[in-house]
Design a protein around this motif. Structure first.
Motif, PDB file in Angstrom:
ATOM      1  N   VAL A 163       0.822  -1.210   0.000  1.00  0.00           N
ATOM      2  CA  VAL A 163       0.000   0.000   0.000  1.00  0.00           C
ATOM      3  C   VAL A 163       0.855   1.259   0.000  1.00  0.00           C
ATOM      4  O   VAL A 163       1.841   1.368   0.741  1.00  0.00           O
ATOM      5  CB  VAL A 163      -0.929   0.021   1.233  1.00  0.00           C
ATOM      6  N   ILE A 164       0.461   2.209  -0.842  1.00  0.00           N
ATOM      7  CA  ILE A 164       1.003   3.561  -0.752  1.00  0.00           C
ATOM      8  C   ILE A 164      -0.131   4.505  -0.386  1.00  0.00           C
ATOM      9  O   ILE A 164      -1.291   4.238  -0.661  1.00  0.00           O
ATOM     10  CB  ILE A 164       1.655   4.031  -2.081  1.00  0.00           C
ATOM     11  N   ARG A 165       0.214   5.591   0.269  1.00  0.00           N
ATOM     12  CA  ARG A 165      -0.755   6.626   0.600  1.00  0.00           C
ATOM     13  C   ARG A 165      -0.484   7.816  -0.308  1.00  0.00           C
ATOM     14  O   ARG A 165       0.603   8.394  -0.271  1.00  0.00           O
ATOM     15  CB  ARG A 165      -0.658   6.996   2.087  1.00  0.00           C
ATOM     16  N   HIS A 166      -1.478   8.138  -1.105  1.00  0.00           N
ATOM     17  CA  HIS A 166      -1.349   9.139  -2.164  1.00  0.00           C
ATOM     18  C   HIS A 166      -2.032  10.427  -1.735  1.00  0.00           C
ATOM     19  O   HIS A 166      -3.230  10.445  -1.477  1.00  0.00           O
ATOM     20  CB  HIS A 166      -1.994   8.599  -3.448  1.00  0.00           C
ATOM     21  N   GLU A 167      -1.277  11.511  -1.640  1.00  0.00           N
ATOM     22  CA  GLU A 167      -1.828  12.777  -1.179  1.00  0.00           C
ATOM     23  C   GLU A 167      -2.921  13.286  -2.120  1.00  0.00           C
ATOM     24  O   GLU A 167      -2.787  13.229  -3.343  1.00  0.00           O
ATOM     25  CB  GLU A 167      -0.725  13.830  -1.075  1.00  0.00           C
ATOM     26  N   VAL A 168      -3.995  13.792  -1.536  1.00  0.00           N
ATOM     27  CA  VAL A 168      -5.075  14.412  -2.294  1.00  0.00           C
ATOM     28  C   VAL A 168      -5.242  15.845  -1.786  1.00  0.00           C
ATOM     29  O   VAL A 168      -5.807  16.061  -0.716  1.00  0.00           O
ATOM     30  CB  VAL A 168      -6.402  13.650  -2.135  1.00  0.00           C
ATOM     31  N   PRO A 169      -4.729  16.835  -2.521  1.00  0.00           N
ATOM     32  CA  PRO A 169      -4.877  18.229  -2.089  1.00  0.00           C
ATOM     33  C   PRO A 169      -6.343  18.631  -1.995  1.00  0.00           C
ATOM     34  O   PRO A 169      -7.214  18.040  -2.653  1.00  0.00           O
ATOM     35  CB  PRO A 169      -4.159  19.017  -3.195  1.00  0.00           C
TER      36      PRO A 169
END
Length: 321
Positions: free
Chosen positions: A214-220
């Motif tokens: 799993v990666i955590r992908h930033e959502v502005p």
């Protein structure tokens, strides 16, 4: 019996703007912390001399390159990939972080020689609150894994370049990502899906989805608005039609057709939940599904008409010569 040596992996991180500097620093730190130690970390800067100089100065222990191709993420990734020499190449975006076992989990499927690539699960890391209207089936719009994907390691048609590993030999054989086709400005083309299809079409190799990697992908915050969601779905519709035009036509869109057939169930499920008093947000999610489908469909129509007009102009020019 001697243990099979672990394949060496290089990690390529494309970047393009100083606005993501803090995110890039976090991504590099997360990559350096992997238990499966990468042979090389390559940061590639997309036609931004000031950012290139800063990265060269302030990012220790990494190789920093400038994009050798035209502006865009596809050429940026290719620059880094072609620089490397390891048997496996990993790609991560400059706004993700991951646990220390991410790379090891993603490399594991390559024990099968038929595996040409693998990708992991993606969890949106919302800057603000998660929109109540966002359907789980449309989390791909913000770069996340969406409802309906396998929950165990499974063979899939494609994975996503925000966090993927490819077998170098197969990647080079197809020439890498298609430059000029990808994300640039308001244009959003599925360069990762297009790459996956070309690589698997080369020799019948397949892709694996590893949900535990799993990666955590930033959502502005600006990407959590309904207007942005609609524009993103519209762009996806255009991009998938454009991709089909580059490959084998509508045959390359089989997964998309299966996905669309699953969406009426999502609408009904959410409407029933709203009707049973489980929360207004379920009705909003049903509306989100309908809006996303409509926007993507309209994008596909626009791309189809645009492509036909362009072809007609070419035929007219050819006839006048």
């Amino acid at each position: 019996m001697e243990a099979t040596p672990r394949p060496a992996v290089s990690i390529v991180i494309p970047t393009h703007t100083e606005q993501r500097w803090s995110s890039l620093v976090r991504t590099v730190a997360a990559v350096k912390s992997q238990q499966y130690t990468p042979a090389e970390i390559v940061v590639v800067v997309d036609h931004n001399p000031a950012l290139y100089r800063r990265a060269r100065r302030d990012l220790g222990g990494v190789t920093v390159l400038e994009n050798l191709y035209s502006q865009g993420v596809s050429g940026n990734r290719n620059t880094g990939a072609f620089h490397t020499s390891t048997s496996l190449i990993a790609f991560v975006d400059d706004d993700v972080i991951m646990d220390t076992d991410w790379l090891g989990n993603l490399v594991a499927p390559f024990a099968d020689p038929q595996v040409i690539g693998a990708g992991g699960g993606i969890t949106p890391a919302w800057e603000g609150p998660e929109p109540r209207w966002m359907p789980e089936e449309f989390l791909w719009a913000v770069g996340g894994s969406y409802a309906g994907l396998p929950t165990t390691t499974s063979r899939v048609r494609n994975v996503w370049s925000a966090g993927m590993v490819v077998r170098r030999e197969a990647f080079l054989a197809v020439g890498g990502f298609r430059t000029g086709f990808g994300k640039l400005g308001s244009q959003n083309r599925p360069e990762d899906t297009e790459l996956c299809l070309r690589m698997s079409g080369l020799n019948g190799g397949h892709w694996m989805y590893v949900p535990d990697a799993v990666i955590r992908h930033e959502v502005p915050a600006e990407r959590s608005t309904f207007g942005w969601f609609v524009r993103r779905c519209y762009a996806e519709g255009r991009g998938k039609v454009a991709m089909a035009g580059l490959l084998d036509g509508s045959e390359s869109l089989g997964s998309e057709r299966d996905y669309l057939r699953s969406l009426p169930k999502a609408v009904i499920r959410n409407l029933l939940a709203a009707g049973r008093g489980r929360g207004l947000h379920h009705a909003l999610k049903a509306g989100g599904v309908l809006a996303g489908v409509a926007a993507a469909g309209w994008g596909g129509v626009v791309e189809t008409v645009t492509a036909r007009r362009a072809q007609s102009r070419l035929e007219t020019v050819g006839a006048t010569r």
